[in-house]
Design an enzyme around this catalytic site. Structure first.
Site, PDB file in Angstrom:
ATOM      1  N   SER A 100       0.821  -1.211   0.000  1.00 34.57           N
ATOM      2  CA  SER A 100       0.000   0.000   0.000  1.00 34.57           C
ATOM      3  C   SER A 100       0.854   1.258   0.000  1.00 34.57           C
ATOM      4  O   SER A 100       0.338   2.362  -0.220  1.00 34.57           O
ATOM      5  CB  SER A 100      -0.909   0.012   1.230  1.00 34.57           C
ATOM      6  OG  SER A 100      -0.106   0.013   2.410  1.00 34.57           O
ATOM      7  N   GLY A 101       2.129   1.113   0.298  1.00 31.18           N
ATOM      8  CA  GLY A 101       2.998   2.274   0.443  1.00 31.18           C
ATOM      9  C   GLY A 101       2.849   2.951   1.786  1.00 31.18           C
ATOM     10  O   GLY A 101       3.273   4.106   1.956  1.00 31.18           O
ATOM     11  N   ASP A 133      -2.625  12.447  13.522  1.00 31.57           N
ATOM     12  CA  ASP A 133      -3.780  13.266  13.856  1.00 31.57           C
ATOM     13  C   ASP A 133      -3.813  14.597  13.125  1.00 31.57           C
ATOM     14  O   ASP A 133      -4.898  15.165  12.932  1.00 31.57           O
ATOM     15  CB  ASP A 133      -3.807  13.537  15.369  1.00 31.57           C
ATOM     16  CG  ASP A 133      -3.989  12.265  16.180  1.00 31.57           C
ATOM     17  OD1 ASP A 133      -4.471  11.265  15.602  1.00 31.57           O
ATOM     18  OD2 ASP A 133      -3.636  12.267  17.374  1.00 31.57           O
ATOM     19  N   SER A 140      -5.647   8.267   4.320  1.00 34.70           N
ATOM     20  CA  SER A 140      -5.137   6.914   4.538  1.00 34.70           C
ATOM     21  C   SER A 140      -4.002   6.707   3.549  1.00 34.70           C
ATOM     22  O   SER A 140      -3.970   7.349   2.486  1.00 34.70           O
ATOM     23  CB  SER A 140      -6.243   5.885   4.297  1.00 34.70           C
ATOM     24  OG  SER A 140      -5.711   4.581   4.124  1.00 34.70           O
ATOM     25  N   SER A 141      -3.087   5.829   3.891  1.00 34.57           N
ATOM     26  CA  SER A 141      -2.061   5.473   2.891  1.00 34.57           C
ATOM     27  C   SER A 141      -2.711   4.994   1.608  1.00 34.57           C
ATOM     28  O   SER A 141      -2.179   5.196   0.508  1.00 34.57           O
ATOM     29  CB  SER A 141      -1.144   4.378   3.449  1.00 34.57           C
ATOM     30  OG  SER A 141      -0.507   4.799   4.630  1.00 34.57           O
ATOM     31  N   HIS A 189      12.361  -5.385 -46.471  1.00 32.17           N
ATOM     32  CA  HIS A 189      12.989  -6.679 -46.177  1.00 32.17           C
ATOM     33  C   HIS A 189      14.511  -6.573 -46.210  1.00 32.17           C
ATOM     34  O   HIS A 189      15.208  -7.560 -46.480  1.00 32.17           O
ATOM     35  CB  HIS A 189      12.526  -7.762 -47.165  1.00 32.17           C
ATOM     36  CG  HIS A 189      11.055  -7.939 -47.236  1.00 32.17           C
ATOM     37  ND1 HIS A 189      10.359  -8.800 -46.420  1.00 32.17           N
ATOM     38  CD2 HIS A 189      10.124  -7.345 -48.033  1.00 32.17           C
ATOM     39  CE1 HIS A 189       9.067  -8.742 -46.713  1.00 32.17           C
ATOM     40  NE2 HIS A 189       8.903  -7.861 -47.670  1.00 32.17           N
ATOM     41  N   SER A 319      36.221   2.099 -29.880  1.00 29.19           N
ATOM     42  CA  SER A 319      36.835   0.827 -29.536  1.00 29.19           C
ATOM     43  C   SER A 319      38.100   1.046 -28.731  1.00 29.19           C
ATOM     44  O   SER A 319      38.844   2.007 -28.954  1.00 29.19           O
ATOM     45  CB  SER A 319      37.168   0.038 -30.803  1.00 29.19           C
ATOM     46  OG  SER A 319      37.886  -1.138 -30.498  1.00 29.19           O
ATOM     47  N   SER A 320      38.334   0.112 -27.796  1.00 24.55           N
ATOM     48  CA  SER A 320      39.567   0.165 -27.010  1.00 24.55           C
ATOM     49  C   SER A 320      40.724  -0.511 -27.729  1.00 24.55           C
ATOM     50  O   SER A 320      41.868  -0.418 -27.288  1.00 24.55           O
ATOM     51  CB  SER A 320      39.337  -0.510 -25.655  1.00 24.55           C
ATOM     52  OG  SER A 320      38.997  -1.880 -25.847  1.00 24.55           O
ATOM     53  N   LYS A 325      37.849   3.710 -34.936  1.00 20.61           N
ATOM     54  CA  LYS A 325      36.486   3.208 -35.017  1.00 20.61           C
ATOM     55  C   LYS A 325      35.536   4.142 -34.272  1.00 20.61           C
ATOM     56  O   LYS A 325      35.794   4.562 -33.153  1.00 20.61           O
ATOM     57  CB  LYS A 325      36.394   1.801 -34.425  1.00 20.61           C
ATOM     58  CG  LYS A 325      35.108   1.057 -34.755  1.00 20.61           C
ATOM     59  CD  LYS A 325      35.216  -0.402 -34.306  1.00 20.61           C
ATOM     60  CE  LYS A 325      34.066  -1.257 -34.828  1.00 20.61           C
ATOM     61  NZ  LYS A 325      32.795  -0.911 -34.190  1.00 20.61           N
ATOM     62  N   ILE A 326      34.413   4.456 -34.916  1.00 22.34           N
ATOM     63  CA  ILE A 326      33.374   5.286 -34.316  1.00 22.34           C
ATOM     64  C   ILE A 326      32.065   4.500 -34.337  1.00 22.34           C
ATOM     65  O   ILE A 326      31.668   3.978 -35.380  1.00 22.34           O
ATOM     66  CB  ILE A 326      33.195   6.617 -35.083  1.00 22.34           C
ATOM     67  CG1 ILE A 326      34.495   7.406 -35.119  1.00 22.34           C
ATOM     68  CG2 ILE A 326      32.067   7.443 -34.459  1.00 22.34           C
ATOM     69  CD1 ILE A 326      34.995   7.850 -33.761  1.00 22.34           C
ATOM     70  N   GLU A 332      22.578   3.541 -29.617  1.00 18.16           N
ATOM     71  CA  GLU A 332      22.584   2.304 -28.826  1.00 18.16           C
ATOM     72  C   GLU A 332      21.989   2.527 -27.429  1.00 18.16           C
ATOM     73  O   GLU A 332      21.320   1.645 -26.879  1.00 18.16           O
ATOM     74  CB  GLU A 332      24.014   1.777 -28.713  1.00 18.16           C
ATOM     75  CG  GLU A 332      24.567   1.261 -30.045  1.00 18.16           C
ATOM     76  CD  GLU A 332      26.061   1.009 -30.002  1.00 18.16           C
ATOM     77  OE1 GLU A 332      26.661   1.138 -28.919  1.00 18.16           O
ATOM     78  OE2 GLU A 332      26.643   0.686 -31.067  1.00 18.16           O
TER      79      GLU A 332
END
Length: 470
Positions: A100-101, A133, A140-141, A189, A319-320, A325-326, A332
């Site tokens: 109910s949280g 109070d 109420s929750s 396709h 790339s490491s 390379k790009i 992604e």
């Protein structure tokens, strides 16, 4: 823990040691100890919403004569600090808690009550402002948490998701206009198809986002309904009859978004179909972004051995180990966000469907997953627009060279020489490494003038039959 490090607070189960500098009380401390589940706590949007609900409740209750003016003023001031983010570190309860949280509702009640006591000139823990109070009066929750769910969700939609999507729509529209004159090979396709203008493809992407904006916009009406005033089971026991509508007005004033009392309080607390519907719209938009990102990654593949029609932005080394390379890293990231949102959607859909009798007990996880998806979509849409779409370029010369080599240009010949001859021309062109234009002229199917009039890649991007008199 030394005596100086904690204070003693009480709840209905007895005494609890609470950190001396914490605004939370015994019930929050029990929840911290009972739920060491994930380490994930509610974020800014939901804590802000809890503060808004508690502030509006105090304002409504004071206006209706349910709590004293000076009590309400202290609660409102403390709630304003929660709304502003001054006490986010005082909300330590794990997302995975009572369904109910209740723990998060009491966390808010205790923090606001203790801070209000300070404002009132008393000590933390004195309960001169009582968490139940006063702060939780008439609530109420079971109605507070779904109200906070809708307030936080709709604020996220209005202030984050829709503006971010509009930023992406604008970026795509800019490319649609910029590259409308560039003709390229269409693909169905993943095979060569009739020509299309780059601007037309981007127009398709722009339209996807526009329709996504419309889908998300459509969910606002149901999210604007608030459960507040239903109390425990929807009957409204222990709350003033005018409280729900009045509190909704105060929430609207605070947020600048129009909220209203739920059409049916039993539905609002026992079922969370509005959350499932709204997250479904987010999931659909995430799918649109995924499709667009995939397309642009494919069109940018290469740079020498792929499609290579788009020059992607050089955001970072790819790339490491491979120099130069790009990679399409931002696209992604869009793909990954899509997968996370789909996973969140499964949680939201299942959770929303699992209400039992008079209460749904998946409220915390519904709220958390929805808000995570909204934040991810907002951030990735703006990032995609600014760091990828606006920075990409199109290799117009390469596109035009490639389209002339396409076998699909034979499609325009169908009305003039028939499908069979056009098919033979296409196959021979491929076999002999010639263009379709060369083959139909060599075979005498068409004169050079006729071939040039009919096999017009740019003209093929428009509706109609080429070479036919108007």
């Amino acid at each position: 823990m030394s005596d100086e490090d904690y204070r003693i607070e009480e709840d209905s189960l007895g005494e609890m040691k609470v950190p001396a500098d914490a605004y939370w009380g015994a019930q929050t401390q029990r929840a911290v100890e009972n739920f060491p589940i994930s380490g994930i706590t509610f974020g800014r949007r939901f804590i802000r919403a809890l503060g808004i609900v508690k502030k509006a409740a105090a304002q409504a209750n004071e206006e209706l004569g349910m709590i004293e003016e000076d009590e309400a003023e202290a609660i409102v001031e403390a709630a304003d600090e929660v709304i502003a983010g001054e006490h986010d570190d005082q909300f330590p309860v794990d997302v995975f808690q009572t369904g109910s949280g209740t723990s998060s509702n009491m966390n808010a009640n205790e923090v606001i009550a203790n801070r209000a006591a300070e404002i009132y000139g008393e000590e933390i823990g004195d309960r001169v402002i009582h968490p139940n109070d006063h702060v939780n009066f008439g609530q109420s929750s079971n109605d507070v948490i779904p109200t906070a769910m809708h307030v936080s969700a709709l604020e996220a939609v209005e202030k984050d998701v829709l503006p971010a999507l509009d930023t992406l729509r604008e970026a795509l529209a800019e490319k649609e206009e910029e590259y409308d004159g560039v003709v390229k090979t269409g693909r169905t396709h993943l095979q060569d198809a009739t020509p299309v203008r780059v601007g037309q493809e981007f127009g398709g992407y722009r339209s996807q986002i526009e329709k996504g904006l419309s889908r998300v916009d459509h969910v606002r009406d149901h999210l604007s309904e608030l459960a507040l005033g239903g109390t425990a089971v929807g009957t409204g026991l222990n709350t003033h009859p005018e409280f729900p509508a009045l509190a909704a007005d105060y929430i609207s004033e605070e947020t600048g978004i129009r909220f209203r009392e739920a059409d049916n309080h039993f539905e609002a607390q026992a079922a969370h179909d509005a959350m499932a519907e709204a997250h479904g719209a987010l999931r659909t938009v995430a799918g649109s972004l995924n499709k667009i990102a995939n397309d642009l990654r494919l069109l940018a593949s290469g740079p020498r051995n792929g499609l290579g029609e788009i020059d992607q932005p050089e955001n970072q080394p790819g790339s490491s180990i491979m120099p130069g390379k790009i990679n399409p890293v931002v696209a992604e990231a869009v793909n990954q966000v899509h997968k996370q949102v789909v996973g969140n959607d499964t949680t939201v859909e299942y959770g929303a469907a699992e209400g039992q009798i008079d209460l749904n007990l998946y409220k915390p996880v519904l709220a958390h997953n929805f808000l995570e998806s909204a934040e991810l979509l907002s951030n990735v849409s703006e990032t995609f627009a600014d760091k990828f779409v606006r920075k990409l370029d199109v290799d117009a010369e390469y596109c035009e060279e490639q389209v002339e080599q396409s076998m699909a240009l034979a499609t325009a010949l169908n009305p003039h020489i028939g499908y069979d001859k056009a098919s033979k021309a296409a196959k021979e062109a491929l076999k002999e490494d010639k263009t379709v234009r060369q083959v139909v002229i060599e075979k005498g199917y068409l004169s050079e003038e006729e071939a040039n009039e009919i096999i017009d890649p740019e003209a093929m991007t428009h509706r109609g039959i080429l070479g036919q008199d108007e």
